[in-house]
Motif scaffolding. Structure first.
Motif, PDB file in Angstrom:
ATOM      1  N   ARG A 194       0.815  -1.143   0.054  1.00  0.00           N
ATOM      2  CA  ARG A 194      -0.008   0.000   0.096  1.00  0.00           C
ATOM      3  C   ARG A 194       0.824   1.224  -0.073  1.00  0.00           C
ATOM      4  N   ALA A 197       2.311   1.664  -3.318  1.00  0.00           N
ATOM      5  CA  ALA A 197       1.144   2.314  -4.510  1.00  0.00           C
ATOM      6  C   ALA A 197       1.038   3.658  -3.891  1.00  0.00           C
ATOM      7  N   ASP A 198       0.929   4.148  -2.803  1.00  0.00           N
ATOM      8  CA  ASP A 198       0.790   5.725  -2.465  1.00  0.00           C
ATOM      9  C   ASP A 198       1.932   6.364  -3.195  1.00  0.00           C
ATOM     10  N   ARG A 200       3.785   5.662  -5.872  1.00  0.00           N
ATOM     11  CA  ARG A 200       3.665   5.516  -7.147  1.00  0.00           C
ATOM     12  C   ARG A 200       2.374   6.458  -7.837  1.00  0.00           C
ATOM     13  N   ARG A 201       1.312   6.459  -6.907  1.00  0.00           N
ATOM     14  CA  ARG A 201       0.335   7.675  -7.208  1.00  0.00           C
ATOM     15  C   ARG A 201       0.773   9.002  -7.085  1.00  0.00           C
ATOM     16  N   GLN A 202       1.574   9.193  -5.916  1.00  0.00           N
ATOM     17  CA  GLN A 202       2.177  10.518  -5.845  1.00  0.00           C
ATOM     18  C   GLN A 202       3.144  11.019  -6.977  1.00  0.00           C
ATOM     19  N   VAL A 204       2.855   9.898  -9.989  1.00  0.00           N
ATOM     20  CA  VAL A 204       2.187   9.940 -11.176  1.00  0.00           C
ATOM     21  C   VAL A 204       1.095  11.578 -10.951  1.00  0.00           C
ATOM     22  N   GLU A 205       1.051  12.073  -9.817  1.00  0.00           N
ATOM     23  CA  GLU A 205       0.390  13.181  -9.656  1.00  0.00           C
ATOM     24  C   GLU A 205       1.440  14.307 -10.036  1.00  0.00           C
ATOM     25  N   HIS A 208       1.851  14.784 -13.099  1.00  0.00           N
ATOM     26  CA  HIS A 208       0.657  15.629 -13.925  1.00  0.00           C
ATOM     27  C   HIS A 208       1.261  17.234 -13.643  1.00  0.00           C
ATOM     28  N   LYS A 372     -11.375  11.497  -1.433  1.00  0.00           N
ATOM     29  CA  LYS A 372     -10.368  11.542  -2.572  1.00  0.00           C
ATOM     30  C   LYS A 372      -9.487  12.881  -2.470  1.00  0.00           C
ATOM     31  N   LYS A 375      -6.329  14.820  -4.659  1.00  0.00           N
ATOM     32  CA  LYS A 375      -6.544  14.140  -5.948  1.00  0.00           C
ATOM     33  C   LYS A 375      -6.953  15.125  -6.975  1.00  0.00           C
ATOM     34  N   ASN A 395      -0.195  19.178  -2.957  1.00  0.00           N
ATOM     35  CA  ASN A 395       1.337  18.809  -3.532  1.00  0.00           C
ATOM     36  C   ASN A 395       2.075  19.661  -3.137  1.00  0.00           C
TER      37      ASN A 395
END
Length: 431
Positions: A194, A197-198, A200-202, A204-205, A208, A372, A375, A395
């Motif tokens: 987990r 995964a967090d 990797r999500r950060q 990606v964000e 972006h 969310k 996000k 962020n």
């Protein structure tokens, strides 16, 4: 047992640290269980055991746990080799106890399986097979080399029944310990997954955000030249006799000049935020001066009434970070869109951190929005492109080492950012 995980432990080493802690806890249970079994055998069944030697093995296990806890508290790296060594020492201790108490005839010889199962879950493949070989060899040796137990005549008649009961106790013990610890080990591994995964999500964000920043920087560069040309043209118009003689026309030109200057200031801020050398360097200021100015300028530009409370206390020198300023402006813009009438801003200090709370009297956040939080495109508005405000603020706050939290009030919502002063302090705190 209290948590001995150091707060600075890297995410990739958390699972190994937690698994080592589980081995320590299992070893405490083994020490307690063996001590009870030894005393019960000696006192209740009158079976004489080499007490000094067996208690010495338990003392060695206690010392091993002490060393393991020191390693855990110091934040030492728990590698596959460290876990393998710990399990091998446990196998050696169990082999010694079995050697002193009947060898392979002891019904508790099945406890070797517990070590094998733990090794298959915790260790790399080669280490797991090594543990299989070691425990199999230990079992084989215990069939030939051991100290036999001298049983009293009263037990000799029911030896087989006693052995069966011992096997049942051993089976129940192994089953309970396996369920307890293997499920916890799997939970540790899922928690590590987990966390990754967090991360990797950060990533990606943040990628972006980088794309947004590149687009904004490119647009700012493209807008810079026409805005400069408009500024020069309007300056020339302002000096033309036909315009100077017409007060209304002159006022229109001055309004256009003001709007062009505002656009140029926005472009400069974008370039500065993206690190472009055309942006102006950050200046030194203080917490109170910076946030007082941001709120005052925002209220004047939007013509909104803001109830501002300054409870920060003694002022602190910080850098005037444009990115942080834009984050605060985004918070105020979001509050203005949601508010029915009132906007509340509170600047305070929490230890060595500043907190800024922006509240409104609108409808608050829906439950799915709170889930969310942080996000992109998390907005109650139907229009495409909305929902980046809190995402960008979240962020920026995270990059500065802070946190963002949202709560719904009796009426409206409140968004709070908490920033460590050390990340924005200039070194001269002004005290």
């Amino acid at each position: 047992m209290t948590n001995v995980r150091p707060p600075w432990l890297p995410i990739g080493e958390v699972a190994g640290h937690d698994n080592m802690l589980l081995l320590v806890q299992l070893r405490w249970l083994a020490v307690a269980g063996q001590l009870v079994t030894i005393l019960l055998t000696q006192l209740a069944f009158d079976i004489h055991l080499p007490m000094v030697a067996m208690l010495g093995v338990l003392g060695a296990l206690v010392m091993l746990n002490g060393v393991s806890l020191i390693l855990l508290r110091s934040g030492g790296r728990i590698t596959n080799e460290v876990l393998s060594g710990a399990l091998l020492l446990d196998v050696a201790a169990l082999s010694a106890q079995l050697y002193l108490s009947g060898g392979a005839t002891n019904p508790f010889v099945s406890l070797f399986l517990l070590q094998v199962v733990l090794g298959s879950v915790l260790l790399d493949r080669w280490s797991s097979w090594m543990l299989v070989v070691v425990t199999t060899l230990a079992f084989a040796l215990l069939t030939r080399f051991y100290q036999p137990i001298t049983l009293p005549p009263s037990i000799m008649l029911s030896l087989f029944a006693l052995h069966i009961q011992g096997m049942w106790v051993c089976f129940a013990l192994v089953a309970v310990l396996l369920v307890m610890f293997v499920t916890r080990i799997n939970a540790n591994l899922r928690e590590q997954d987990r966390r990754f995964a967090d991360i990797r999500r950060q990533a990606v964000e943040e990628e972006h955000i980088v794309r947004i920043g590149l687009l904004a920087s490119g647009a700012a560069h493209e807008l810079g030249t026409p805005l400069a040309s408009l500024s020069v043209i309007l300056g020339d118009w302002k000096r033309m006799p036909a315009i100077t003689r017409d007060p209304e026309l002159l006022r229109d030109v001055e309004d256009m000049q003001a709007e062009v200057m505002r656009c140029k200031a926005i472009v400069t801020g974008i370039l500065m935020s993206s690190g472009d050398p055309r942006g102006e360097a950050s200046t030194q200021t203080s917490v109170r001066v910076l946030f007082d100015r941001i709120v005052a300028d925002w209220a004047a530009a939007r013509d909104r009434n803001v109830r501002y409370a300054d409870a920060f206390g003694e002022d602190v020198r910080i850098a005037s970070d444009v990115v942080l300023q834009q984050a605060v402006v985004n918070l105020l813009d979001n509050a203005a869109e949601a508010a029915a009438s009132a906007i509340d801003v509170t600047l305070a200090r929490d230890g060595d951190a500043l907190t800024l709370t922006v509240g409104d009297d609108g409808r608050g956040f829906a439950a799915e929005q709170l889930e969310k939080l942080g996000k992109p495109y998390n907005s109650s508005k139907a229009e495409q492109g909305h929902g980046l405000g809190l995402f960008l603020v979240s962020n920026v706050t995270r990059q500065l080492g802070g946190t963002l939290s949202v709560t719904n009030r009796n009426r409206g919502a409140a968004v709070t950012i908490r920033l460590p002063l050390d990340t924005i302090r200039t070194g001269d705190d002004g005290r």
